[in-house]
Design an enzyme around this catalytic site. Structure first.
Site, short mmCIF file in Angstrom:
data_model
loop_
_atom_site.label_atom_id
_atom_site.label_comp_id
_atom_site.label_asym_id
_atom_site.label_seq_id
_atom_site.Cartn_x
_atom_site.Cartn_y
_atom_site.Cartn_z
N GLU A 278 65.12 43.93 44.58
CA GLU A 278 66.59 43.79 44.66
C GLU A 278 67.01 42.33 44.77
O GLU A 278 67.53 41.90 45.80
CB GLU A 278 67.08 44.50 45.92
CG GLU A 278 66.68 45.94 46.03
CD GLU A 278 67.04 46.55 47.38
OE1 GLU A 278 67.04 45.84 48.41
OE2 GLU A 278 67.33 47.74 47.40
N PRO A 279 66.81 41.53 43.72
CA PRO A 279 67.24 40.14 43.82
C PRO A 279 68.76 40.00 43.76
O PRO A 279 69.42 40.72 43.02
CB PRO A 279 66.61 39.49 42.58
CG PRO A 279 66.43 40.61 41.62
CD PRO A 279 66.19 41.86 42.43
N GLY A 280 69.27 39.11 44.57
CA GLY A 280 70.71 38.81 44.52
C GLY A 280 70.88 37.32 44.23
O GLY A 280 71.21 36.91 43.13
N ARG A 281 70.56 36.53 45.25
CA ARG A 281 70.72 35.07 45.16
C ARG A 281 70.10 34.47 43.89
O ARG A 281 70.72 33.67 43.20
CB ARG A 281 70.03 34.45 46.39
CG ARG A 281 70.21 32.96 46.52
CD ARG A 281 69.27 32.39 47.59
NE ARG A 281 69.23 33.15 48.80
CZ ARG A 281 70.04 32.99 49.84
NH1 ARG A 281 70.95 32.04 49.82
NH2 ARG A 281 69.95 33.75 50.91
N TYR A 321 74.73 28.58 58.43
CA TYR A 321 73.26 28.55 58.43
C TYR A 321 72.68 27.15 58.42
O TYR A 321 71.46 27.00 58.30
CB TYR A 321 72.70 29.24 57.17
CG TYR A 321 73.29 30.59 56.83
CD1 TYR A 321 73.19 31.66 57.71
CD2 TYR A 321 73.91 30.79 55.61
CE1 TYR A 321 73.71 32.89 57.37
CE2 TYR A 321 74.43 32.02 55.26
CZ TYR A 321 74.34 33.07 56.15
OH TYR A 321 74.85 34.29 55.82
N CYS A 348 90.60 23.07 59.25
CA CYS A 348 90.83 22.53 60.57
C CYS A 348 89.66 22.92 61.47
O CYS A 348 89.78 23.79 62.31
CB CYS A 348 92.14 23.09 61.09
SG CYS A 348 92.79 22.05 62.37
N GLU A 349 88.53 22.28 61.25
CA GLU A 349 87.32 22.60 62.01
C GLU A 349 86.29 21.49 61.79
O GLU A 349 86.00 21.13 60.65
CB GLU A 349 86.78 23.94 61.51
CG GLU A 349 85.54 24.38 62.19
CD GLU A 349 85.61 25.82 62.71
OE1 GLU A 349 86.71 26.40 62.76
OE2 GLU A 349 84.55 26.33 63.08
N TYR A 377 76.52 34.07 47.52
CA TYR A 377 77.03 34.09 48.89
C TYR A 377 78.02 32.95 49.16
O TYR A 377 78.19 32.52 50.29
CB TYR A 377 75.88 34.05 49.91
CG TYR A 377 74.88 35.16 49.69
CD1 TYR A 377 75.23 36.48 49.94
CD2 TYR A 377 73.60 34.90 49.21
CE1 TYR A 377 74.31 37.51 49.71
CE2 TYR A 377 72.68 35.93 48.97
CZ TYR A 377 73.06 37.22 49.23
OH TYR A 377 72.17 38.24 49.01
N1 LLP Z 1 68.32 43.85 49.56
C1 LLP Z 1 68.78 43.93 50.81
C2 LLP Z 1 68.58 45.17 51.55
C3 LLP Z 1 69.44 42.84 51.39
O1 LLP Z 1 69.88 42.93 52.64
C4 LLP Z 1 69.65 41.66 50.64
C5 LLP Z 1 70.35 40.53 51.21
C6 LLP Z 1 69.16 41.63 49.32
C7 LLP Z 1 68.50 42.73 48.81
C8 LLP Z 1 69.34 40.43 48.43
O2 LLP Z 1 68.67 39.33 48.95
P1 LLP Z 1 68.61 37.98 48.09
O3 LLP Z 1 67.73 38.26 46.89
O4 LLP Z 1 69.98 37.64 47.69
O5 LLP Z 1 68.03 36.99 49.01
N2 LLP Z 1 74.51 35.48 53.33
C9 LLP Z 1 73.16 34.98 53.37
C10 LLP Z 1 72.22 35.92 52.72
C11 LLP Z 1 72.30 37.30 53.30
C12 LLP Z 1 71.42 38.24 52.57
C13 LLP Z 1 71.75 39.63 52.95
N3 LLP Z 1 70.93 40.59 52.35
C14 LLP Z 1 73.11 33.60 52.72
O6 LLP Z 1 74.16 33.11 52.33
O7 LLP Z 1 72.06 32.98 52.66
#
Ligand code: LLP
Length: 423
Positions: A278-281, A321, A348-349, A377
């Protein structure tokens, strides 16, 4: 680090103003292909789910869907965005640790999809609603494999006391959940899910996860007779934010994971039918850029500030972070860096600093400052603090560009105002 052609970026800015978020469409397509072409096996089916929380828009939903991806979604809002943009519910995996009755009912009402169940309470609720509505769903149970991934505490999800999933040590609790699923006339148990964190550089962390999950699944299958069709290994693949970051590339990580899974499966004599990631980033992160206009400057005893016309409202990651970014002055790209600016936003921070030390040429009000790798994100965690409104999002493809999300301006913010008596 690379960015789309400067003249195209400047043309976008002429049309939209700043701050503006720009995505390089071709680069996202490349990332999608890197996953789909390399996370493949002839021993089992593979699925690559786009973790839409990284950046959820109709445009990316359509792109990823057309490419053949599945989706990780975590809220009714994400489900709505994906399904109204043509993604069938059969391609969704509904995550989250506290799905509401409304979200569950609506999701089940859309057709048969996957639900990744976080805890026993949630499972009880899902089973009850599925029964009442007479709607089926495929179930994965989220386990927490306790694998330490070296990343920020807020994005590490598999530590023992994490709010996500059931600890892999609590076998009885997990077995009870599997039994609850099997006892339901509507729910079908498919397998297990794990996710060890985010922005993970080392492929070895994923190998640790795979090892832990296969140990666990072998015991579930052989000692407890559980049928496991699916294993979802989550996301977390790192990207380059600055020159100092050197993550393993996507094809390498995918191939290592596949080889590892094939090996685990064979040596243990297991027959898992589907393996997901499950890639997102890593699908959208390094394809996104934020362009700001520099405004006022200020010198203190030890710092030189360059203020920009956005900040923590459009990118909370540095404040939340301590995330690090890199930038360039698009107006003076050929000039050597002679300064070390603090790039600070207009909120304002005091913590509203996007980059603590940015080597740049002497910069002036009106210069365009491009921050790299803001595609994941950034927009999805943006707020309207100080009523700044969220920036527009533009997709650049070769020499054409389209706005996919409009600027949230005063009028859009005003549209929420009401004075309606409710009792
Ligand atoms: N699967 C699950 C169950 C997750 O909780 C996440 C991310 C992903 C997949 C995707 O992960 P990725 O491939 O994007 O790393 N807001 C934070 C990141 C929070 C990630 C939350 N879950 C940031 O800005 O670094």
């Amino acid at each position: 680090m690379l960015h789309p052609a400067t003249d195209i970026l400047k043309k976008v800015v002429e049309k939209t103003g700043t701050p503006v978020m720009i995505y390089d469409e071709e680069r996202i397509r490349t990332r999608i292909s890197e996953y789909l072409d390399n996370f493949k096996s002839d021993k089992f089916e593979t699925r690559v789910l786009y973790a839409s929380k990284a950046f959820c828009s109709g445009y990316t939903a359509r792109m990823a869907n057309e490419a053949g991806m599945y989706f990780d979604c975590v809220s009714g809002g994400e489900v709505y965005c994906l399904t109204t943009n043509g993604v069938p519910v059969s391609k969704l995996y509904f995550h989250g640790n506290n799905k509401t009755p409304r979200e569950i009912t609506e999701y089940l009402g859309k057709g048969r999809g996957h639900i990744v169940v976080d805890n026993a309470d949630e499972l009880g609720l899902i089973a009850k609603i599925a029964e009442e509505e007479g709607k089926p769903a495929d179930i994965l149970v989220r386990v927490n494999p306790g694998v330490e991934a070296h990343t920020h505490e807020y994005i590490a999800t598999a530590t023992k006391d994490s709010k996500f999933g059931i600890s892999i040590d609590k076998k009885d609790e997990i077995l009870e959940m599997v039994e609850t699923v099997n006892a339901s006339s509507q729910l079908e148990f498919q397998g297990f899910h794990a996710h060890i964190g985010s922005q993970i550089f080392a492929a070895s962390s994923f190998e640790g996860e795979i090892q832990a999950m296969f140990d666990f699944i072998e015991e579930m299958v052989k000692a407890h007779g559980v049928t496991v069709n699916e294993l979802d290994l989550g996301g977390g693949f790192a990207i380059q934010y600055t020159d100092a970051d050197d993550p393993d590339d996507i094809p390498t990580v995918c191939k290592r994971m596949i080889t590892n899974c094939e090996c685990q499966m064979e040596t243990r004599g297991l027959d898992i039918k589907i393996i997901c990631i499950e890639p997102g980033r890593s699908l959208v992160g390094d394809s996104g850029y934020t362009i700001y206009t520099a405004g006022c400057r200020k010198k203190t005893d030890s710092k030189e500030y360059l203020f920009i016309d956005g900040g923590m409202a459009d990118n909370i990651r540095p404040a939340l972070y301590g995330a690090e970014y890199q930038c360039t002055n698009l107006t003076r790209e050929t000039e050597p860096a002679t300064k070390n600016y603090v790039i600070a936003g207009k909120c304002c921070e005091s913590g509203d600093v996007i980059i603590k030390e940015a080597p740049l040429p002497e910069s002036y009000p009106g210069d365009l400052i491009l921050v790299y790798s803001t595609g994941a994100y950034g927009y999805s965690m943006a707020s309207v603090y100080n009523k700044l409104g969220r920036p527009p999002v533009v997709f650049v493809n070769g020499d054409s560009a389209r706005v996919v999300l409009k600027r949230e301006d005063y009028k859009e913010l005003e549209a929420l105002e009401t004075n309606e008596s409710i009792f």
